[in-house]
Design an enzyme around this catalytic site. Structure first.
Site, PDB file in Angstrom:
ATOM      1  N   GLU A 102      -5.093  -3.834  -1.704  1.00 40.34           N
ATOM      2  CA  GLU A 102      -6.526  -3.523  -1.771  1.00 40.34           C
ATOM      3  C   GLU A 102      -6.857  -2.234  -1.019  1.00 40.34           C
ATOM      4  O   GLU A 102      -7.990  -1.737  -1.100  1.00 40.34           O
ATOM      5  CB  GLU A 102      -7.352  -4.686  -1.212  1.00 40.34           C
ATOM      6  CG  GLU A 102      -7.169  -4.989   0.259  1.00 40.34           C
ATOM      7  CD  GLU A 102      -5.984  -5.910   0.545  1.00 40.34           C
ATOM      8  OE1 GLU A 102      -5.981  -6.532   1.631  1.00 40.34           O
ATOM      9  OE2 GLU A 102      -5.064  -6.003  -0.304  1.00 40.34           O
TER      10      GLU A 102
ATOM     11  N   PHE B  94       0.810  -1.217   0.000  1.00 40.45           N
ATOM     12  CA  PHE B  94       0.000   0.000   0.000  1.00 40.45           C
ATOM     13  C   PHE B  94       0.841   1.264   0.000  1.00 40.45           C
ATOM     14  O   PHE B  94       0.368   2.317  -0.432  1.00 40.45           O
ATOM     15  CB  PHE B  94      -0.924   0.013   1.225  1.00 40.45           C
ATOM     16  CG  PHE B  94      -0.234   0.345   2.523  1.00 40.45           C
ATOM     17  CD1 PHE B  94      -0.068   1.661   2.922  1.00 40.45           C
ATOM     18  CD2 PHE B  94       0.257  -0.657   3.344  1.00 40.45           C
ATOM     19  CE1 PHE B  94       0.588   1.967   4.106  1.00 40.45           C
ATOM     20  CE2 PHE B  94       0.906  -0.359   4.531  1.00 40.45           C
ATOM     21  CZ  PHE B  94       1.073   0.967   4.917  1.00 40.45           C
TER      22      PHE B  94
ATOM     23  N   GLU C 150       9.300  -3.455  13.474  1.00 43.85           N
ATOM     24  CA  GLU C 150       9.035  -2.355  12.539  1.00 43.85           C
ATOM     25  C   GLU C 150       7.712  -1.689  12.907  1.00 43.85           C
ATOM     26  O   GLU C 150       6.654  -2.318  12.849  1.00 43.85           O
ATOM     27  CB  GLU C 150       8.988  -2.882  11.096  1.00 43.85           C
ATOM     28  CG  GLU C 150       8.871  -1.797  10.055  1.00 43.85           C
ATOM     29  CD  GLU C 150       8.905  -2.344   8.627  1.00 43.85           C
ATOM     30  OE1 GLU C 150       9.352  -1.611   7.733  1.00 43.85           O
ATOM     31  OE2 GLU C 150       8.473  -3.489   8.417  1.00 43.85           O
TER      32      GLU C 150
ATOM     33  N   CYS D 261       9.500   1.611   3.866  1.00 43.50           N
ATOM     34  CA  CYS D 261      10.409   0.549   4.303  1.00 43.50           C
ATOM     35  C   CYS D 261      11.835   1.069   4.420  1.00 43.50           C
ATOM     36  O   CYS D 261      12.664   0.458   5.086  1.00 43.50           O
ATOM     37  CB  CYS D 261      10.348  -0.648   3.355  1.00 43.50           C
ATOM     38  SG  CYS D 261      10.668  -0.241   1.636  1.00 43.50           S
TER      39      CYS D 261
END
Length: 409
Positions: free
Chosen positions: A176, A149, A383, A281
């Protein structure tokens, strides 16, 4: 309510599963559309459509395939503002960030325009007694990409542009949560001259992912997302003899030496730690100052900068960052802040109380900053994927260098 289906055979088609996922507008917190979630049969239909089109595409000479990429670049430039607006409204990142998302994808499309040269093989005469060696680069067939996403333009283009330029057909399963831009990019590829079926977009959840991984006609899969899912996809792809390229999460460290320019360091940490609400990331989520004096100087300058971050709607060009992608993501990051407090870290800046006037239902969170974080804490080991920066104080350079080297990530 607007519905988003799939893009198969050169056009958008309605989903047949009867299952839908909500697509939010993060800055308002409202549902703006519903996206169809594909069944295994729908994925299979997309693969069969792609397989039927792929052979002729692979037999098209690379120069002509490159021209489609060149035209696609032109069309995306034409629709740049429109695409950035869709992206910002579905993801939550600011419009300037959204434009950067698109641009980083286009740079890979530009690379793929060189495919006539890149596809050249090699020839070695006299590699051994009476032995000449040559290599050829050929398309695999139907390949797939499962994308996250947080970069709904960049990462799909990273995946489909080189694959299609090489003569493959491509099945894209985007997130999605923000499917609008991937669907628009597929339509632009058609307008650029791509034959129907060479780029099919199938929206869905785990059922669609598993269908891709288990389909015998899909020869390779690329993935970007969390580390646990990356491992799952790699293992399952290996079971069906697929080539797999899986990129997982990260916990990126910035080591700050005593002689660092602290103003420049703080500027870098603000952009890398809090840009796009930390949903990257490659975000810097751990700052490691070397020595107490360095750490104290860093915190002295960093705290007011974090406190002064401007959070705003995705359409506000002056905002440093916008809302998180969903309410679930917002709650998850808030939970991590609470975990950090309970573990004994010092919360120097608490962004949990931020409210956006006029957008009270939006998924907003102010920047948070932890000091005195230790390597045994969950907020260090895991994370967070939000606007939270952890400062881990190191006594010397060797201790600082060992932290990222010893980390699970």
């Amino acid at each position: 309510m607007r519905t988003i289906g799939h893009f198969i055979g050169g056009k958008e088609v309605k989903g047949t599963s009867g299952r839908f996922g909500d697509v939010f507008e993060p800055m308002t917190g409202e549902v703006q559309a519903q996206v169809a979630l594909a069944t295994k049969a729908e994925v299979r239909s997309a693969v069969e459509n792609a397989k039927a089109a792929q052979e002729a595409w692979a037999n098209t000479n690379p120069q002509r395939r490159a021209r489609v990429m060149m035209k696609f670049l032109e069309l995306v430039q034409r629709d740049y503002d429109k695409l950035a607006d869709i992206l910002a409204r579905e993801h939550g990142k600011t419009v300037p960030d959204a434009k950067g998302d698109i641009q980083r994808g286009l740079e890979v499309v530009e690379f793929a325009c060189g495919i006539p040269h890149l596809m050249k093989g090699e020839y070695t005469e006299g590699a051994g007694p009476g032995i000449d060696i040559y290599s050829m680069r050929q398309a695999l067939g139907v390949v797939a990409g499962i994308t996250p996403f947080n970069f709904p333009a960049m990462i799909p283009m990273w995946k489909f542009a080189p694959a299609i330029a090489c003569g493959n057909a491509f099945i894209l399963k985007p997130s999605e949560r923000d499917p609008g831009v991937p669907m628009a990019l597929a339509a632009l590829m058609m307008e650029a001259g791509l034959p129907a079926g060479i780029l099919n977009v199938v929206n869905g959840d785990k059922e669609a992912v598993d269908a891709i991984l288990d389909d015998p006609d899909i020869k390779a899969v690329g993935f970007v997302g969390s580390s646990p899912i990356a491992q799952y996809i790699y293992e399952r792809a290996a079971q069906t003899n697929k080539r797999a390229q899986c990129f997982g999460g990260a916990k990126n460290h910035a080591i700050i030496m005593p002689d660092a320019d602290m103003d420049q360091t703080v500027d870098a940490l603000i952009g890398a730690g809090y840009g796009s609400a930390g949903e990257r990331c490659m975000a810097i989520s751990v700052a490691v100052p070397v020595g107490k004096t360095t750490a104290d100087r860093l915190m002295e300058k960093l705290i007011p900068r974090v406190e002064s971050l401007k959070i705003g709607p995705s359409t506000d060009p002056s905002a440093d960052f916008g809302p998180l992608v969903t309410k679930a993501a917002l709650d998850r990051v808030k939970d991590y802040v609470e975990i950090g407090i309970k573990e004994g870290a010092k919360l120097a800046v608490d962004g949990r109380g931020f409210k956006m006037q006029g957008y009270e239902k939006g998924f907003y969170l102010g920047g948070s900053l932890f000091d005195n974080v230790t390597k045994d804490m969950r907020i260090y080991k895991e994370e967070i994927f939000g606007p939270v920066l952890s400062v881990v104080r190191a006594h010397d350079y060797h201790e600082a260098l060992a932290l990222p080297s010893d980390h699970d990530y």
